[in-house]
Design an enzyme around this catalytic site. Structure first.
Site, short mmCIF file in Angstrom:
data_model
loop_
_atom_site.label_atom_id
_atom_site.label_comp_id
_atom_site.label_asym_id
_atom_site.label_seq_id
_atom_site.Cartn_x
_atom_site.Cartn_y
_atom_site.Cartn_z
N LYS A 19 0.81 -1.21 0.00
CA LYS A 19 0.00 0.00 0.00
C LYS A 19 0.86 1.28 0.00
CE LYS A 19 -4.18 -1.91 0.29
NZ LYS A 19 -4.07 -3.23 -0.34
C1 LIG Z 1 -9.95 -2.14 -1.22
C2 LIG Z 1 -9.39 -2.91 -0.08
N1 LIG Z 1 -10.09 -3.00 1.06
C3 LIG Z 1 -9.64 -3.68 2.12
C4 LIG Z 1 -8.42 -4.32 2.10
C5 LIG Z 1 -8.00 -5.11 3.30
O1 LIG Z 1 -6.86 -4.62 3.90
P1 LIG Z 1 -5.87 -5.62 4.67
O2 LIG Z 1 -5.18 -6.45 3.65
O3 LIG Z 1 -4.92 -4.65 5.35
O4 LIG Z 1 -6.66 -6.40 5.63
C6 LIG Z 1 -7.65 -4.24 0.94
C7 LIG Z 1 -6.36 -4.87 0.82
O5 LIG Z 1 -5.62 -5.47 0.97
C8 LIG Z 1 -8.14 -3.53 -0.17
O6 LIG Z 1 -7.43 -3.47 -1.31
#
Ligand SMILES: Cc1ncc(COP(=O)(O)O)c(C=O)c1O
Length: 363
Positions: A180
């Protein structure tokens, strides 16, 4: 040449600071987490920021803090990572999918309005690829129908809509996953202007504790470590210049790519290009992707299947067929973009795409 989609940057000061935390003996949530929260809140122009263990945790806790549960509906986009909608299932509510805008691929406010029912509790939008949603329209909708607004800003830390940071309109949910714009390896942040919600979120991430061993509500462990927070503090120092670099790279792609469709940016907004995503005619997308891979260029498809077609949702009886989302999943292709991408690398990507598209379209 091997060009990855993303390359995390951790500066020397941050590396040293992580070693100091390791030596300090205080590894779990403590003063560095508090400092990261304060700095993030100030940067994102919100009174409260609550650090958690992932973006998924941020989304789940936002729903839990709002009390969304069985019998409730949450309207969201089918073109997103599964986490966005899965958290709605997890709290026992029903994700309802609305179609997306053909120019930006963000949720279409009119399509959302058509799916509002008496059961709708919240709109959970995603600032897809780092491009803000049409917030004026969504704020108008949430006010008119009395709905909560959750912003999945996993792709969009630092993106502005009419000069205001995303995540400051409703409840903001950020991810600091390794690829990210801001990373802590794994991690997340929730932003809110509501002091009661902030207090609830702090309890929910820590087994519902209002004080040590006083469990006021049902929560879980979604805490962030001091190591993650230390990395996050180091990232915040650079994020504005990194986002500017992403915009500069996107401008080079915009100006020089030929034979592919580019997405529109929401008017009056400043995107942060977590991804630079193009559209390629459906039959050619996967061939182009394969040829780019052979040329050492990593690409991504965000996302290949509308969520309602995932096996999980099919088993739950979803039978949506949203035409704009359907088409987008066949056509989207994300090219490498990150602040460490060098000029010669992006020019090589552009030249390779242009040459391959000439060849594929011609033949
Ligand atoms: C659009 C979106 N929402 C939520 C998430 C969830 O985040 P995490 O991987 O940190 O749990 C991600 C990505 O990984 C994402 O791309």
């Amino acid at each position: 040449m091997k060009i990855p989609m993303a390359r995390p940057l951790i500066d020397e000061e941050t590396r040293q600071a992580v070693l100091e935390v390791l030596a300090s003996g205080r590894l779990a949530q403590g003063p560095r987490v508090l400092e990261f929260e304060e700095r993030f809140a100030e940067w994102n122009e919100v009174p409260f920021a609550i650090a958690v263990s992932s973006g998924t945790a941020a989304l789940l806790l936002a729903l839990m803090a709002l009390g969304v549960g069985p019998g409730d509906e949450v309207i969201t986009t089918p073109l997103t990572f599964a986490a966005t909608a899965n958290v709605v299932l997890f709290v026992g509510a029903r994700p309802v999918f609305a179609d997306i805008d053909p120019m930006t691929l963000n949720l279409d406010p009119e399509a959302v309005e058509r799916r509002i029912t008496a059961r709708t509790r919240a709109i959970l939008l995603v600032h897809l690829y780092g491009n803000p949603c049409e917030m004026e329209a969504f704020q108008e909708l949430t006010e008119r129908y009395g709905l909560a607004l959750i912003e999945d800003a996993a792709h969009a830390p630092g993106a502005l809509y009419q000069g205001k940071p995303v995540g400051s309109f409703g409840i903001g949910c950020f991810s600091f996953y390794a690829t990210k714009n801001i990373t802590t390896g794994e991690g997340g942040m929730i932003t809110t202007s509501d002091p009661r919600l902030a207090r609830r979120l702090r309890m929910l991430r820590d087994h519902g504790q209002s004080a040590k061993y006083v469990h006021e509500i049902l929560g879980l462990n979604f805490r962030m470590t001091e190591l993650q927070a230390t990395i996050g503090i180091g990232q915040l120092i650079h994020i504005d210049s990194w986002n500017a670099r992403r915009r500069a790279l996107a401008a080079i792609y915009d100006a020089r790519l030929r034979g592919v469709d580019k997405l529109a940016i929401t008017p009056r907004s400043t995107p942060v290009y977590h991804l630079y995503t193009i559209r390629v005619p459906a039959g050619l997308r996967d061939v182009l992707r394969q040829r780019l891979e052979e040329a050492g260029i990593e690409t991504g498809v965000h996302y290949p299947i509308p969520l309602y077609r995932q096996p999980l949702y099919q088993r739950l009886g979803y039978n949506d067929s949203l035409p704009v989302a359907e088409r987008a999943t066949q056509e989207v292709l994300s090219l490498p973009i990150h602040p460490a991408l060098r000029e010669e690398e992006i020019l090589y990507v552009i030249e390779t795409v242009n040459t391959l598209m000439d060849e594929l379209m011609g033949g």
